[in-house]
Scaffold this motif. Structure first.
Motif: not given
Length: 709
Positions: A217-221, A292-294, A299-304, A330-333
């Motif tokens: 899920p974190f990669l996808d975001a 926010r729900p888990y 999505g919030y991490m990916a917005a940064a 995992a999000v990649g920021r």
């Protein structure tokens, strides 16, 4: 992934002779509360994974500190939050995963009574979850005193933080629990290599199993495969994000404010619950979005554009290994953090700034420079929570403690039994559904005048309004039996047409003789006959509680209504007079009339006795067949319905009498109508209180399981 064990495994004949201990479930004393904390925490994630193997009972955090009034509304918020959590009691949140919110006093108060009460509640809940030989997992040190009372097969101590350094706790008390748990636990889990090195000689046996990550899920975001949250799209870029709890024991508010002031061109987005005093940060470039729900966290991490960890300089942080670090990777920021020991294992993947000036410089450098997320993602790709749970199971197996294999076999067998060879659950083909729909429609049309009369009566008269609840109750009872009903293959039965024909005959005779009872029984029999025709008698008998509830659609004759309602009204009047006088309210009673403030209030007017008796009887009936109870308990509750009705009526009558005596008729009528429905909640509370009392006293009221008394 193997766990890193620090104590040598016994060798030779003694090791071979060591018997394997099997557990049939896990009881976890959690460090957080399921109902209001983020679901990404170590203990919650581990329990999610272990519930795929055995039943899990997660005990919401019993707390490490006594709440104290302070500035702002945080004290009241925490108290209300805990009370709300208590209201959930024992809840099955999904297959083989139960959550218990035990009722205990705040940490350190009444320790002896607290421990006994907690042990009673946990043992009772474990029985309901089907756990008799538990593995006890402690993520909250105050659970230590009741560990042995649960007769565990094995004990795991989750030493993921220096709990004694948590702000506001009794340090000596928590340190004592920590020492005792390390001496008792078969495995002490560390997720900080630095902390494990510091305490290596204290536990009987240690294993390093750090945090996992829900990688995909974190990669996808991070790859843009999931949409960004709506409330981030209007934020002015670049965005510097922090996602997590904003609490004094971890977060450094002074550092953060100074950093945000030094980087005014960026929007600082904070996502998470905040326990800091109101007004701690009022900079125009800081936006606080709240918790926010888990499942929305990626999505919030990916917005940064940059993700930060502005930690303080405490012993708590020195021993930490935050879950969000792997999620950030995992999000990649780009990541900027204050230093802490565990970061040494991620050199080259995280920028470090110790002072506000350095931190701000690293943020600007990250925003200006190019960034390759690949190395960070590869570092955590295999670090899933499933891998971490397997590491724990390996560590336990190393000590000859294993999950009961028969539990998994039973679950698989049960699941397979629900789907027969034709691939349609329980033989419910589309054709059979069509037959059921057609025959039910014909049955309703045949008895339509009676149905119209029944529901017209329910809408016109308060005395019969309970009949509006009958069909919802029938639906709930059928749904509650769905797992058993789907196992019974439906068969067309000639008994159905016979029942329907008998119903049609009763309906005809009833209209001819103007006997309402026959008409109403006839309409019910025709519907029942339609169902039996398609499903067979065995299917209907398996759900007999639901179909018997349809008898509440039959109106009670006026003479019978009076014989029941008049004694109830008189009893309610006597008790209400006594209660009001007890509180100093002058009141006079003449039979079923109460005189207050010079105004006569008829009890039948203030509280419709018969309406409430039948409605409460229906509620009691539904309750005893929805809650798993032994037959004798069901009989006791049903026989006690008049008592429940009396309690409920008194709870309604007292306030209504005051409304009639001291307000205008319009307001009194409104209170009367609203309380008529609210009193059903009172009845449910009384019923649930009776069941809770029996469970508290460890009276066996649940149905006996196979092999158990």
């Amino acid at each position: 992934m193997a766990a890193a064990l620090t104590t040598p495994r016994p060798q030779g004949p003694a090791a071979a002779a060591q018997p394997v201990r099997t557990f049939d479930g896990v009881i976890c004393f959690g460090g957080v509360d399921w109902w209001y904390h983020n679901r990404g925490h170590y203990d919650l994630q581990m329990m999610r994974e272990l519930s795929a193997h055995v039943p899990v009972l997660y005990v919401n955090s019993i707390g490490m500190r006594v709440p104290r009034p302070g500035k702002g509304g945080m004290f009241a918020k925490r108290v209300l939050r805990k009370l709300k959590s208590f209201s959930h009691g024992l809840t099955r949140v999904r297959e083989d995963f139960w959550v218990l919110s035990p009722v205990v006093a705040p940490a350190g108060l009444g320790a002896s009574m607290n421990e006994k009460a907690l042990a009673l509640q946990v043992r009772r809940a474990a029985r309901q979850a089907g756990i008799s030989r538990p593995l006890v997992w402690v993520a909250c040190p105050p659970g230590q005193p009741v560990v042995d009372a649960l007769e565990p097969v094995g004990v795991v101590y989750q030493r993921t933080d220096r709990f004694e350094e948590f702000k506001g706790v009794d340090r000596d008390r928590i340190a004592r629990f920590d020492r005792l748990l390390k001496e008792r636990a078969d495995v002490t889990l560390f997720c900080s290599s630095w902390l494990m090195d510091q305490e290596r000689d204290q536990p009987r046996e240690s294993a390093f199993v750090d945090h996992g990550v829900d990688f995909q899920p974190f990669l996808d975001a991070g790859m843009g495969d999931t949409p960004l949250p709506e409330d981030t799209r209007a934020l002015k870029g670049p965005i510097v994000g922090f996602v997590g709890g904003i609490d004094a024991h971890t977060f450094d508010p002074e550092l953060f404010v100074e950093v945000a002031r030094r980087v005014p061109e960026a929007t600082f987005m904070l996502v998470g619950g905040c326990s800091l005093p109101e007004g701690w940060c009022e900079l125009p470039n800081v936006t606080m979005l709240g918790q926010r729900p888990y499942d929305q966290v990626p999505g919030y991490m990916a917005a940064a554009d940059v993700l930060i960890m502005p930690w303080n300089r405490s012993e708590w942080i020195r021993a930490c290994n935050p879950v969000k670090l792997k999620e950030y990777l995992a999000v990649g920021r780009p990541i900027v953090s204050t230093p802490f020991p565990e970061l040494e294992r991620y050199q080259g993947l995280v920028r470090v700034g110790e002072t506000a000036e350095e931190f701000a410089q690293e943020i600007r450098a990250a925003l200006r420079g190019s960034f390759d997320p690949g190395p960070g993602r590869e570092r955590v790709r295999e670090q899933t929570w499933t891998a971490k749970a397997n590491a724990v199971l390996d560590a336990l197996a190393y000590r000859d403690i294993e999950a009961e294999g028969s539990t998994m076999t039973t679950v698989a067998s049960t699941t397979t039994a629900k789907v027969p060879r034709d691939g349609v659950a329980g033989g419910w083909t589309p054709g059979r559904f069509a037959w059921l729909f057609v025959l039910l429609a014909l049955a309703v049309v045949a008895g339509l005048p009676s149905w119209q009369n029944v529901f017209g009566l329910a809408l016109r008269s308060d005395e019969y309004s309970h009949m509006l609840l009958v069909l919802p109750v029938v639906s709930i009872l059928l749904w509650q039996r769905r797992e058993d009903l789907v196992k019974i293959t439906p068969r067309f039965s000639l008994a159905g047409p016979a029942i329907a024909a008998a119903g049609a005959a009763m309906d005809f005779v009833g209209f001819a003789s103007q006997i309402d009872l026959l008409k109403d029984l006839g309409m019910i029999a025709m519907v029942l006959g339609a169902i039996v025709t398609v499903t067979g008698l065995r299917w209907v008998l398996s759900a007999k509680a639901a179909f018997v509830a349809m008898l509440f659609l039959v109106p009670v004759p006026g003479r019978v209504r009076q014989q029941i309602s008049l004694p109830l009204q008189e009893g309610a009047a006597v008790i209400t007079q006594w209660i009001l006088e007890l509180f100093g309210q002058p009141i006079i009673r003449h039979g079923n009339v109460l005189v207050i403030n010079g105004i006569d209030v008829g009890v039948a007017e203030a509280c419709n006795g018969m309406r409430m008796v039948l409605a409460l009887a229906l509620v009691s009936y539904a309750f005893v067949f929805i809650v798993p109870l032994r037959p004798w308990v069901r009989v006791v509750i049903l026989l006690a319905t008049p008592v429940v009705a009396l309690i409920a009526n008194v709870s309604r009558l007292g306030p209504n009498v005051l409304f009639y005596g001291y307000t205008n008729d319009e307001l009194a009528k409104f209170a009367h109508d609203v309380s008529g429905w609210l009193v059903l909640l009172v009845a449910l509370g009384v019923l649930w209180g009776f069941v809770a009392l029996c469970r508290w006293m460890e009276i066996p009221i649940e149905p006996a399981r196979e092999g158990k008394p």
